[in-house]
Scaffold this motif. Structure first.
Motif, PDB file in Angstrom:
ATOM      1  N   LEU A   1      -1.299 137.431  91.487  1.00 47.89           N
ATOM      2  CA  LEU A   1      -0.737 136.330  90.899  1.00 47.89           C
ATOM      3  C   LEU A   1      -0.075 135.588  91.813  1.00 47.89           C
ATOM      4  N   GLY A   2       0.124 134.213  91.769  1.00 48.19           N
ATOM      5  CA  GLY A   2       0.847 133.553  92.806  1.00 48.19           C
ATOM      6  C   GLY A   2       0.496 131.980  92.949  1.00 48.19           C
ATOM      7  N   GLU A   3       1.383 131.358  93.853  1.00 46.30           N
ATOM      8  CA  GLU A   3       0.964 129.733  94.149  1.00 46.30           C
ATOM      9  C   GLU A   3      -0.331 129.636  94.160  1.00 46.30           C
ATOM     10  N   ARG A   4      -0.984 128.658  93.578  1.00 44.35           N
ATOM     11  CA  ARG A   4      -2.255 128.074  93.678  1.00 44.35           C
ATOM     12  C   ARG A   4      -3.048 129.341  93.497  1.00 44.35           C
ATOM     13  N   ALA A   5      -3.920 129.632  94.589  1.00 49.18           N
ATOM     14  CA  ALA A   5      -4.797 130.628  94.572  1.00 49.18           C
ATOM     15  C   ALA A   5      -4.320 132.006  94.555  1.00 49.18           C
ATOM     16  N   GLY A   6      -3.050 132.224  94.583  1.00 49.18           N
ATOM     17  CA  GLY A   6      -2.227 133.477  94.243  1.00 49.18           C
ATOM     18  C   GLY A   6      -1.958 133.940  95.843  1.00 49.18           C
ATOM     19  N   ASN A   7      -1.367 135.462  95.721  1.00 52.20           N
ATOM     20  CA  ASN A   7      -1.073 136.166  96.702  1.00 52.20           C
ATOM     21  C   ASN A   7      -2.090 137.268  97.038  1.00 52.20           C
ATOM     22  N   ALA A   8      -1.853 138.243  98.042  1.00 53.21           N
ATOM     23  CA  ALA A   8      -2.546 139.333  98.074  1.00 53.21           C
ATOM     24  C   ALA A   8      -2.462 140.041  96.773  1.00 53.21           C
ATOM     25  N   ALA A   9      -3.378 140.623  96.438  1.00 56.98           N
ATOM     26  CA  ALA A   9      -3.599 141.513  95.152  1.00 56.98           C
ATOM     27  C   ALA A   9      -3.051 142.730  95.387  1.00 56.98           C
ATOM     28  N   LEU A  10      -1.974 143.328  95.010  1.00 57.38           N
ATOM     29  CA  LEU A  10      -1.355 144.697  95.249  1.00 57.38           C
ATOM     30  C   LEU A  10      -2.359 145.756  95.009  1.00 57.38           C
ATOM     31  N   GLU A  11      -3.158 145.463  93.868  1.00 52.75           N
ATOM     32  CA  GLU A  11      -3.916 146.654  93.781  1.00 52.75           C
ATOM     33  C   GLU A  11      -4.870 146.865  94.404  1.00 52.75           C
TER      34      GLU A  11
END
Ligand code: KIV
Ligand code: ZN
Length: 521
Positions: A233-243
């Protein structure tokens, strides 16, 4: 051989919540933060305290109530922001201020209208001021990957001297490719004097789909903290996915571990990953795409005959990770209608839930109703039941009766009975379709008419008796609220989702959520 730790800095509640339409209430943020602590993240970025009273309060509550991880508050490089962040994180045992200022020519010229010398001065003063609140200070040169390397080296060197303990290198606009990001980290590691006093951190956005690859390349080149968010989840296309970051390190110890002088590891309890992903998805209303790596519903599903045959003979033919590792039970059929309270309760525990006696009872009664209609109750069903039943939002409205009539050639009609503050209100309405009719009746019974922005329905598991889960997004006064409802009947699930969203809207009505400072991130 001792292991070397990669710190997991979770920014679901800050950068993640900046995703358009992903706003969370304070109690929802707290619930996610508690789960992040159970998941085992090292740092929780709880919010951007100066940006609104709700952000401030949420950060303070998380700082006061969530134990284990360090609690971080974000602040631009000015005294007002830093003071707000310092005050908000004060209740935490371990606290961090994360201050940032843009360093790329394009940001300095067009956004800040400042010279590099002015930016450098502001950064140093910010770090020094942040140190008066906590020893743990992180500095981010925003848009680092489009910044000029000599200036980046200069500003990071000055921030280390001023007392920064973590240096974060954001790819703010998700522009660079893994090779380039790795080279930036490697060069900073070799050319910034005294950088070994600090932890180097990655913060990669996913505009080109490279966020996880860039973060991992950063790790290969010396970064020891990864900033990431649940479900990306995050701005625009998001952040690196934790999982994805965590499971890559976990699954490829040969690449990240064994062959290195010290194997790399994280503190994440991988068995909590699925549950955390579901919680974030439910509370934000961002449905996880079926083919999403690690946590998508198809991530461990084998369809083609050749694959199924291979997996039955030897799992590792087509599975590089087991579903159990992320907290999904291996066998899908888990509970029948004869499962007792104790069996149900220990199954919830196995899925990672810590529920009170009353919550277990509430969920168990619902399970019995569903098990009566469905022959097989799967893990996903149990998770949906708990998420639907054990709520943090106060129910202003409760639907106690719903009747929907449909006949070819005639407009569907609906009757609802809603309990609110001990009183029953009944309303009837017609609509274009059965859901529309039910929604119109709900609007009349509750007295609220928010705009319906989005509506989706999905089957929680396969088969004709699957639970249906409806998700709606409603909008009022420029605020969006998400609601979910679960039932074996999709019209009932839809009605419950709408009422859930209205309940959230009413609950939030008591909070002032308007940003007092425009966040320029
Ligand atoms: O993407 C970014 O640059 C940020 C900073 C505030 C670290 O989110
Ligand atoms: Zn970011």
């Amino acid at each position: 051989m001792s292991e070397e730790k990669i710190l997991i800095f979770d920014t679901t509640l800050r950068d993640g919540e900046q995703a358009p339409g992903a706003s969370l209430s304070i109690s929802e943020k707290l619930e996610i933060a508690q789960q992040l602590a159970v998941l085992g993240v090292d740092i929780i970025e709880a919010g951007f305290p100066v940006s609104s009273p709700v952000q401030f309060e949420a950060t303070t509550k998380i700082a006061g109530q969530v134990t284990g991880p360090t609690i971080a508050g974000l602040a631009r490089a000015n005294e007002k922001d830093i003071e707000a962040a310092g005050k908000a994180i004060a209740p935490a045992k371990k606290r961090r201020i994360h201050t940032f200022i843009a360093t790329s020519p394009i940001h300095m010229k067009h956004k800040l209208n400042k010279t590099p010398a002015e930016v450098l001065k502001m950064a140093v003063e910010a770090v020094r001021f942040a140190k008066t609140f906590t020893d743990d200070v992180e500095f981010s040169p925003e848009d680092a990957c489009r910044s000029e390397m000599p200036f980046l080296i200069e500003i990071l060197t000055a921030c280390i001297e001023a007392g920064a303990t973590t240096l974060n290198i954001p790819d703010t606009v998700g522009y660079v490719l893994p090779y380039e990001y790795g080279r930036i980290i490697a060069q900073l590691k070799s050319d910034v004097p005294a950088i070994d006093k600090c932890i180097i951190s990655t913060h990669c956005h996913n505009d080109l789909g490279m966020a996880v690859a860039n973060s991992l390349t950063g790790v290969r080149n010396g970064a020891r903290q990864v900033e990431c968010s649940v479900n990306g989840l995050g701005e625009r296309a998001g952040n690196a996915a934790l999982e994805e970051v965590v499971m890559a390190i976990h699954t490829r110890p040969d690449f990240f571990g064994k062959d290195r002088p010290r194997p790399l590891t994280t503190s994440i309890d991988t068995k909590q990953i699925y549950k955390t992903s579901q919680l974030v998805s439910r509370l934000t209303g961002f449905v996880v795409q079926p083919n999403k790596a690690i946590v998508g519903s198809n991530a461990f599903a084998h369809e083609s005959g050749v694959h199924v045959d291979g997996v039955l003979k030897e799992r590792s033919t087509y599975e590089i990770m087991t579903p159990e590792t992320i907290g999904l039970s291996g066998s899908r059929m888990v509970l029948g209608r004869h499962a007792g309270r104790h069996g149900f309760s220990s199954h919830c525990k196995k899925l990672g839930y810590k529920l009170t006696k009353e919550e277990i009872e509430q969920a168990y009664q619902r399970f019995l109703q569903i098990a009566d209609k469905k022959k097989e109750v799967f893990d996903e069903d149990v998770i949906a039941i708990i998420d639907d039943e054990v709520r943090v939002v106060e129910h202003t409205f409760e639907m106690v009766y719903l009747r929907v009539l449909m006949e070819t050639g005639i407009n569907p009609s609906a009757t609802v009975r809603i309990r609110s503050k001990g009183q029953l209100k009944e309303a009837q309405s017609e609509g274009d379709g059965p859901v529309d009719a039910a929604y119109e009746a709900i609007r009349e019974a509750t007295g609220f008419s928010p705009t319906l922005e989005n509506y989706s329905i999905r089957a929680v598991t396969g088969g004709k008796e699957a639970l249906g889960e409806a998700t709606v997004k409603i909008k009022t006064d420029n605020r969006t609220f998400v609601g979910r409802g679960v039932s074996t009947d999709i019209i009932e699930a839809s009605a419950k989702a709408y009422i859930d969203a209205i309940n959230r809207m009413v609950a939030r009505g008591q909070q002032d959520d308007e940003p007092s400072v425009k966040a320029e991130l």
